[in-house]
Design a protein around this motif. Structure first.
Motif, PDB file in Angstrom:
ATOM      1  N   ARG A 171      -2.013  -1.334   1.329  1.00  0.00           N
ATOM      2  CA  ARG A 171      -2.386  -2.748   1.242  1.00  0.00           C
ATOM      3  C   ARG A 171      -2.389  -3.223  -0.205  1.00  0.00           C
ATOM      4  O   ARG A 171      -2.062  -4.371  -0.511  1.00  0.00           O
ATOM      5  CB  ARG A 171      -3.755  -2.972   1.907  1.00  0.00           C
ATOM      6  N   SER A 218      -8.247   1.965   8.893  1.00  0.00           N
ATOM      7  CA  SER A 218      -7.885   2.465   7.583  1.00  0.00           C
ATOM      8  C   SER A 218      -9.122   2.539   6.706  1.00  0.00           C
ATOM      9  O   SER A 218      -9.901   1.589   6.637  1.00  0.00           O
ATOM     10  CB  SER A 218      -6.859   1.519   6.952  1.00  0.00           C
ATOM     11  N   TYR A 245      -9.252   3.641  -8.389  1.00  0.00           N
ATOM     12  CA  TYR A 245      -7.893   4.030  -8.777  1.00  0.00           C
ATOM     13  C   TYR A 245      -7.157   4.541  -7.561  1.00  0.00           C
ATOM     14  O   TYR A 245      -7.787   4.943  -6.564  1.00  0.00           O
ATOM     15  CB  TYR A 245      -7.948   5.121  -9.849  1.00  0.00           C
ATOM     16  N   SER A 269      -7.777   5.354   0.270  1.00  0.00           N
ATOM     17  CA  SER A 269      -7.154   5.968   1.441  1.00  0.00           C
ATOM     18  C   SER A 269      -5.702   5.494   1.521  1.00  0.00           C
ATOM     19  O   SER A 269      -5.305   4.540   0.870  1.00  0.00           O
ATOM     20  CB  SER A 269      -7.915   5.568   2.702  1.00  0.00           C
ATOM     21  N   GLY A 270      -4.922   6.207   2.331  1.00  0.00           N
ATOM     22  CA  GLY A 270      -3.491   5.889   2.425  1.00  0.00           C
ATOM     23  C   GLY A 270      -3.256   4.436   2.818  1.00  0.00           C
ATOM     24  O   GLY A 270      -2.430   3.745   2.222  1.00  0.00           O
ATOM     25  N   GLY A 271      -3.997   3.979   3.815  1.00  0.00           N
ATOM     26  CA  GLY A 271      -3.802   2.607   4.266  1.00  0.00           C
ATOM     27  C   GLY A 271      -4.251   1.606   3.219  1.00  0.00           C
ATOM     28  O   GLY A 271      -3.661   0.532   3.070  1.00  0.00           O
ATOM     29  N   GLN A 272      -5.295   1.970   2.482  1.00  0.00           N
ATOM     30  CA  GLN A 272      -5.744   1.079   1.414  1.00  0.00           C
ATOM     31  C   GLN A 272      -4.687   0.968   0.329  1.00  0.00           C
ATOM     32  O   GLN A 272      -4.413  -0.110  -0.195  1.00  0.00           O
ATOM     33  CB  GLN A 272      -7.067   1.601   0.836  1.00  0.00           C
ATOM     34  N   ARG A 273      -4.082   2.102  -0.011  1.00  0.00           N
ATOM     35  CA  ARG A 273      -3.024   2.062  -1.025  1.00  0.00           C
ATOM     36  C   ARG A 273      -1.886   1.160  -0.581  1.00  0.00           C
ATOM     37  O   ARG A 273      -1.346   0.382  -1.357  1.00  0.00           O
ATOM     38  CB  ARG A 273      -2.496   3.479  -1.276  1.00  0.00           C
ATOM     39  N   GLN A 285      -1.145  13.232   3.811  1.00  0.00           N
ATOM     40  CA  GLN A 285      -0.750  11.891   4.240  1.00  0.00           C
ATOM     41  C   GLN A 285       0.500  11.390   3.513  1.00  0.00           C
ATOM     42  O   GLN A 285       1.409  10.843   4.125  1.00  0.00           O
ATOM     43  CB  GLN A 285      -1.917  10.928   4.010  1.00  0.00           C
ATOM     44  N   VAL A 292      -5.836   7.283  -6.633  1.00  0.00           N
ATOM     45  CA  VAL A 292      -6.257   8.551  -6.005  1.00  0.00           C
ATOM     46  C   VAL A 292      -7.571   8.410  -5.261  1.00  0.00           C
ATOM     47  O   VAL A 292      -7.927   9.285  -4.475  1.00  0.00           O
ATOM     48  CB  VAL A 292      -6.427   9.709  -7.016  1.00  0.00           C
ATOM     49  N   GLN A 293      -8.287   7.343  -5.513  1.00  0.00           N
ATOM     50  CA  GLN A 293      -9.583   7.181  -4.848  1.00  0.00           C
ATOM     51  C   GLN A 293      -9.483   6.328  -3.592  1.00  0.00           C
ATOM     52  O   GLN A 293     -10.503   5.998  -3.001  1.00  0.00           O
ATOM     53  CB  GLN A 293     -10.585   6.535  -5.813  1.00  0.00           C
ATOM     54  N   ASP A 351       6.684   4.195  -0.670  1.00  0.00           N
ATOM     55  CA  ASP A 351       5.493   5.027  -0.845  1.00  0.00           C
ATOM     56  C   ASP A 351       4.396   4.332  -1.624  1.00  0.00           C
ATOM     57  O   ASP A 351       3.488   4.971  -2.109  1.00  0.00           O
ATOM     58  CB  ASP A 351       5.869   6.335  -1.536  1.00  0.00           C
ATOM     59  N   GLY A 352       4.502   3.036  -1.715  1.00  0.00           N
ATOM     60  CA  GLY A 352       3.458   2.311  -2.426  1.00  0.00           C
ATOM     61  C   GLY A 352       3.788   2.142  -3.903  1.00  0.00           C
ATOM     62  O   GLY A 352       3.753   1.047  -4.427  1.00  0.00           O
ATOM     63  N   GLY A 353       4.118   3.262  -4.559  1.00  0.00           N
ATOM     64  CA  GLY A 353       4.522   3.190  -5.967  1.00  0.00           C
ATOM     65  C   GLY A 353       3.456   2.574  -6.842  1.00  0.00           C
ATOM     66  O   GLY A 353       3.748   1.845  -7.779  1.00  0.00           O
ATOM     67  N   LEU A 354       2.187   2.871  -6.560  1.00  0.00           N
ATOM     68  CA  LEU A 354       1.121   2.316  -7.391  1.00  0.00           C
ATOM     69  C   LEU A 354       1.059   3.056  -8.724  1.00  0.00           C
ATOM     70  O   LEU A 354       1.405   4.223  -8.826  1.00  0.00           O
ATOM     71  CB  LEU A 354      -0.228   2.428  -6.671  1.00  0.00           C
ATOM     72  N   SER A 376       8.643   1.457 -10.067  1.00  0.00           N
ATOM     73  CA  SER A 376       7.652   0.426  -9.772  1.00  0.00           C
ATOM     74  C   SER A 376       7.629  -0.623 -10.866  1.00  0.00           C
ATOM     75  O   SER A 376       7.587  -1.828 -10.601  1.00  0.00           O
ATOM     76  CB  SER A 376       6.251   1.035  -9.687  1.00  0.00           C
ATOM     77  N   ALA A 379       1.236   2.632   7.340  1.00  0.00           N
ATOM     78  CA  ALA A 379       0.071   3.513   7.284  1.00  0.00           C
ATOM     79  C   ALA A 379      -1.205   2.809   7.721  1.00  0.00           C
ATOM     80  O   ALA A 379      -2.293   3.285   7.463  1.00  0.00           O
ATOM     81  CB  ALA A 379      -0.080   4.064   5.863  1.00  0.00           C
TER      82      ALA A 379
END
Ligand SMILES: Nc1ncnc2c1ncn2[C@@H]1O[C@H](COP(=O)(O)OP(=O)(O)OP(=O)(O)O)[C@@H](O)[C@H]1O
Ligand SMILES: Nc1ncnc2c1ncn2[C@@H]1O[C@H](COP(=O)(O)OP(=O)(O)OP(=O)(O)O)[C@@H](O)[C@H]1O
Ligand SMILES: [Mg+2]
Ligand SMILES: [Mg+2]
Lengths: 250, 506, 250, 506
Positions: C142, A36, C131, C136-140, A82, C133-134, C83-86, D406, C164
């Motif tokens: 986590r 990742s 942020y 990666s999918g897997g980082q989000r 993604q 948007v900066q 979906d993370g929902g960040l 969220s 992911a």
């Protein structure tokens, strides 16, 4: 089909892609794997001309991708983002058929194609008129996949296209997609974290790490002659489906 | 008649500012019709309508620009030929219009007018000047007929309008000339004075001699036996060239000479002002009763009809200017969002426009667009731009990166992206801007009345002039309601335009 | 810990959840599996009190969850949204520490906890100030997981929390998380599509289909005595990691 | 002097509407000082300042309300005691203030004034009336000294102001009385006429006898040998009670009697108007030269200082009202977003407020808040509400469902959700609303000058009155610049307030 030469990308001073050379062969499926954050999605965005590399060039069928021609080239590629990237203001149907509508497809043709795709992805018909917030995660992912497949493009760039699907739909879809790719000779670049999937699809598997290609080849090559210990480690990390049971019974 | 001075000054001023530079541009285009004018108070409108009836009876095509802003406006319009005929008062002619040229006496006035190409009829009959009024019974009981008679009753209490108290030709002069000894003299507004007469707390008040209330309250007007008040005889002023253009119409008009007595004028004013009968009907009935014309079957405009007319005019101003604003401002907002540098310029200009005071903007429009609706629409339009531009700009900027990227990835060209993705996504913000503009629009359009564009501003300005709260509300309330309706309407539009997907709650 | 009785949910006339009875045991991990769109996420939302069932009740430690007390109860639960929902306006650090900041944790305590969690999820330190948007999918994903774990809640509701992630990080994280859950006695409800993961975590596995519980029990029970043919089919659908290789070599 | 009639009417009207109901509330609170008034043109201000210097030389505490709206305003303020002294013209007294009471001749005027508690000084000296001016060389060459002399030169070309062409006491009278045969007479504005004199395209024009330009262009003013123009001798009017309150001040003031000749007044006007020297300096220098007072060391306010003062006043109005608007409107917008029913009411009321015409709103404020800054701030504040409320409301509504969920899932209470999630997410929309409001605010605040709140509206209104584009621009340009600055400022605020995460492009 797609030829990357010395492509690198830097964000805010951190090198996300080291200079990379990669040749995506026509009619073959190339699978990108890697930890990742190693730059898989970034690489795909560069291929699509959505972001521009700091150095290096991308060629599509021999012509260099530039901001001027990116728009037209993108129409020949299908892209599953993604996170789906569905338009919240459009229903599933609207999302999938947006581009077809713009290109002036007849409603019948659109409907027929929608039917095919819904059947392929086992997407429930009544879900077509729901908006993204009204769909489940797996349903949204299938809408994104349908959208990418809608225009039957020559090239497909799929960024974890099946990650949110249950094993049953996923394995059926894998089989169906592979058949399509092979019979229609699609050029496919796919990102996945599932080794089973990577092996199932990948004519070539490219393993990235920290923005660099560590090894590329068939799954067999990667398993049998890993370039570094990391390759072996990475390939074998995934838990097998019923492994714990075996552990239990052991 | 000295028209009420304070409140109308504003409107008069606005007219005065606007008229000289513009004239009635429409006039020229219309076929030769005869244009009448009247001032913005009941009696003048009645006289104007009467003249119209007479001209029509002589077969003329007529147009009545009624309720114009003030003496200066009518006089200069007459001089320029924007109007052909209007009713005026001799006192106003000598004290105001010809003031300073030192003319006095009918002959001198006539000559001074003739030098300017204007003719004056013989007097219409009545004299509309200051008078002192008392309750008929009280005056009868005390045996008071003339102002001099008041001297014999030094205990009587007077209630005078502040203007009358202060004006050189009001109470100070009256007291001096008649040597009146009365001590209990207070400043009261007219409404309170009438009530004071009724309940006996005062005994005499100032009035104009043709005031509608004389009849209503059954007042006796005391004879000005020393003749201290100047005379304000009503006359018709008309342009010299009317004699050649339409001699038969002039002949018909001059039937008004000597026609109306004070009592008759009071009765007509009363019918129009207190009973609310339309001035056209009042004047027609009078002429019919005098057997001068046959019943012209006037269609009366009731309060409802007036409201409808104002509503139509206001809606016209608002809808055209708002539509134009939407059509122009949304694209400008899009442009601003797409091109950062240009965007700053566009937003800057829209902001600067907003700082131009509304009256100044209206005045600026006149030389370009003349009087009436076009300049009003233009001004209102200009004021509507900023909120729409700014909100379109902001709405487009607020679209999440992911959505943008999706659109780009599809290979949609930017025009289609705009239409299919960006605008729907920004629709709520854009509509909010449109709603703000629509409301500002409804408000600003009331200023249109200042330059003859009609609408709800008409009763508001007339009401301010007449100090008639009812009339003010007749414009202000529908304007407020319209603001609400417009907002409600766009709330409905929002249901259609803002995609359901953006309105869903889980 | 969590007791669902006769919980059902209808959207626009379609029954998404049939009346369901489910007991989530304190200190155990319950894994929800089932086809995409069967109602797993909906069930989790009901447990959180984010949506309200059309019928039935949810009890948390014996008290019925109502709109009045949902807020306080939610603070005792950690939730990883599918979906993370960040929050897009906050950095990774901001997202993770939002609630701690609100509760008045000292900066040092926040920093220490962040360090722990970043180490646990192998999240790169420099990514903390990026942020969403900066990332990666897997980082989000986590970040979302760190956010749920931040306050160390008793109950964790994890909706495909690792979907992911690459196999390496994923398997290490699985091991670490299971250790944490077991030693600290967390009550966990987890949705996953990975049978390996389900078996690895699940004290109890609940298989849903069309809004109904088809079977619940240990993986072993599901494998050895499937309630219906569908259960068997579902459990065995997933491709094994290196299966294709075996097929290849076969 | 007849002050220019058309353009100033607007401001006069506004003052007239406002003054009677409000008075100068501040007056009562200040200790007994002597208040001077002057009209809004240079000569009047010079005379007023001169009176101030004299009063100060007699030890009085003074206050100068200069540049008031017009004759009516000053006259009624004098009657009410809001001002104690102001310079007036005899012609204006008889033709305007005491018009209708038929007084003429100094004695009659004095008596009429005395009845109102007002005294009049002897004439200050000069007579400011219409005159005909020619270039000195041309007049000399043709041997023209009097208006009658013009008859001998029928080919001369005249360029008259439109007002002079039309007014009864202007060209028509002049032509009639003097029997002037000239054919080439055109309407020209004064600026063009001066230029015409210079380049010889006209030979004579109308002027006021103390116009600054007489000196500048070296003009000869022709003697009105038949005496057709009325006299407008300058005098001081002051309240009777001043004689008792401060006899020594009255004595000092009366030193102005017979003090100033026409040439001297022209010179002073020229210095003030053309050379831009402050009226206080001009009048002081004059008195010092006449050895009546010692040099009072006047501090002059330059154009920069004035700009600064107006800027400070405008910023005060804008910043307070905008701050208040933000503090009130953002919470109202939040409330509207949270409670659907209440939201409709709030948005409705804010919309209705926006439809109240600005002048009406200002007038409405006076009874509640008096004159000056408070009502101006209140009115401007009220106009700023809608865009902020509406955009806050919309911005909050536009937050995607996922984000909302969220926040809910975290268990954040609604207040914290608002602060930590909702407001940051909506910040761009809210700021757009604030920017719209700020600009409307800057524009509306120019109206503040109408009710004595100062700001950029001051030079704009003064400029409209004086027909002085330069002065108008002195208000309009900084207002426009301020609008730009304010927008720029909030663009900067946006960089701080709108979270970076929402501004990132990939
Ligand atoms: N707001 C809504 N309105 C209408 N239908 C909805 C709504 N939300 C969810 N649904 C439907 O409810 C069903 C269950 O959704 P849910 O998200 O619970 O599925 P899931 O089991 O989590 O699936 P996945 O594995 O794909 O995430 C789906 O068919 C979905 O389309
Ligand atoms: N806009 C950006 N600004 C700064 N850093 C970024 C930006 N976009 C991506 N990155 C960083 O670049 C690296 C590669 O990101 P990318 O999305 O390509 O990873 P990935 O291989 O797709 O990972 P995953 O498997 O998690 O999706 C990550 O470390 C990410 O944090
Ligand atoms: Mg990725
Ligand atoms: Mg789900």
């Amino acid at each position: 089909m797609l030829e990357l030469t010395g492509v690198s990308k830097t964000y805010d001073g951190t090198q996300v892609l080291q200079p990379i050379d990669l040749h995506v062969q026509r009619g073959r499926t190339t699978v990108l794997i890697g930890p990742s954050g190693c730059g898989k999605s970034t690489l795909i965005r560069v291929m699509m001309g959505l972001i521009w590399p700091n150095s290096g060039t991308v060629r599509f069928e021999g012509t260099e991708v530039t901001p001027a021609n990116a728009l037209l080239l993108r129409r020949r590629m299908g892209y599953v983002i993604q996170d789906g990237g569905l338009f919240p203001h459009l229903t599933a149907r609207g999302n999938v058929s947006l581009m077809a509508g713009y290109l002036g497809w007849s409603p019948e043709k659109v409907e027929t194609r929608l039917d095919e795709l819904a059947a392929l992805t086992q997407f429930p018909r009544e879900g077509l008129d729901r908006y993204p917030v009204q769909l489940s995660g797996g349903q949204r992912q299938r809408v994104a996949l349908m959208r990418a497949l809608m225009l039957d493009p020559d090239v497909l760039l799929l960024d974890e296209p099946l990650g949110a699907l249950d094993p049953m739909i996923r394995s059926e879809l894998q089989a169906d997609l592979r058949k399509i790719f092979q019979t229609l000779g699609k050029t496919v670049v796919m990102v996945t974290h599932d080794m089973g999937e990577a092996g199932f699809f990948g004519d070539t598997i490219v393993l990235l790490r920290d923005g660099q290609i560590v090894q590329q080849g068939t799954l067999k090559e990667l398993v049998q002659s890993p370039a570094t210990p990391f390759v072996r480690q990475f390939i074998n990390a995934q838990r097998s489906p019923l492994e714990s049971l075996r552990g239990d019974s052991a | 008649m000295r028209a009420p001075q304070i409140l109308p000054a504003l409107m008069a001023a606005a007219w005065a500012v606007l008229l000289p530079s513009a004239g009635f541009a429409q006039q020229a285009s219309a076929e030769r019709e005869i244009t009448f004018g009247s001032k913005i108070f009941t009696e003048s409108v009645i006289l104007g309508e009467m003249a119209v009836h007479l001209a029509q009876s002589a077969g003329a095509r007529t147009r009545h620009r009624s309720e114009l802003g003030g003496t200066q406006v009518l006089w200069s319009a007459l001089l320029r030929g924007d109007i052909d005929v209007y009713p005026e008062y001799t006192g106003t002619l000598s004290q105001e219009i010809l003031a300073g040229s030192g003319v006095s006496g009918e002959q001198a006035i006539r000559q001074a007018l003739a030098e300017r190409g204007i003719r004056m009829s013989q007097i219409i009959g009545f004299n509309n000047t200051y008078v002192i009024g008392m309750k008929e019974e009280v005056a009868e009981r005390l045996g008071i007929r003339t102002i001099s008679d008041l001297r014999r009753h030094p205990d009587l209490k007077f209630g005078f309008n502040n203007e009358f108290m202060d004006r050189g030709d009001g109470w100070p002069m009256l007291r001096a000339r008649y040597n009146l000894p009365h001590q209990d003299v207070r400043g009261l507004n007219h409404d309170l004075a009438y009530r004071g007469l009724e309940d006996g707390s005062i005994h005499a008040m100032d009035l104009y001699s043709t005031d509608a209330e004389i009849q209503y309250y059954n007042l006796r007007t005391l004879e000005d036996d020393l003749g201290v008040f100047s005379t304000y005889h009503a006359v018709l002023l008309y342009r010299d060239d009317l004699n050649e253009r339409a001699p038969e119409v002039v002949a018909a008009l001059l039937q008004m000479e000597g026609l109306i007595s004070e009592a008759e004028m009071v009765a007509m004013n009363s019918r129009a002002k207190l009973d609310g009968v339309d001035e056209r009907v009042v004047s027609a009935d009078f002429l019919v009763a005098k057997q001068i014309i046959e019943d012209p079957q006037v269609e009366v405009e009731g309060a409802m009809a007036r409201l409808l007319r104002n509503t139509r005019a206001h809606l016209f101003l608002v809808s055209i200017s708002l539509m134009a604003a939407i059509l122009i401002a949304v694209p400008l907002g899009i442009l601003a969002a797409k091109r950062a540098r240009l965007g700053q310029v566009i937003l800057g200009i829209a902001g600067v426009i907003q700082t131009i005071p509304s009256l100044a903007l209206l005045v600026l429009m006149i030389p370009l667009l003349g009087l009436g609706e076009p300049p009003a629409i233009m001004a209102v339009f200009l004021y509507s731009l900023l909120p729409i531009i700014r909100n379109t700009y902001t709405g487009l900027h607020d679209i999440p990166t992911g959505i943008r990227e999706s659109a780009a990835a599809l290979g949609l060209p930017s025009g289609a992206t705009l239409r299919l993705v960006d605008l729907p996504m920004a629709s709520r913000a854009i509509l909010a801007g449109i709603k703000i503009s629509a409301v500002i629009n409804v408000g600003t359009a009331t200023l249109g009345a200042l330059i003859g564009a009609g609408g709800y501003g008409q009763p508001i300005l007339t009401g301010i002039r007449r100090d008639d709260i009812g009339l003010i509300l007749e414009g202000a309330v529908p304007a407020a309601v319209l603001a609400l309706v417009v907002q409600g309407l766009f709330d409905l539009v929002e249901r259609v335009l803002v995609p359901k997907g953006l309105r869903l709650k889980r």
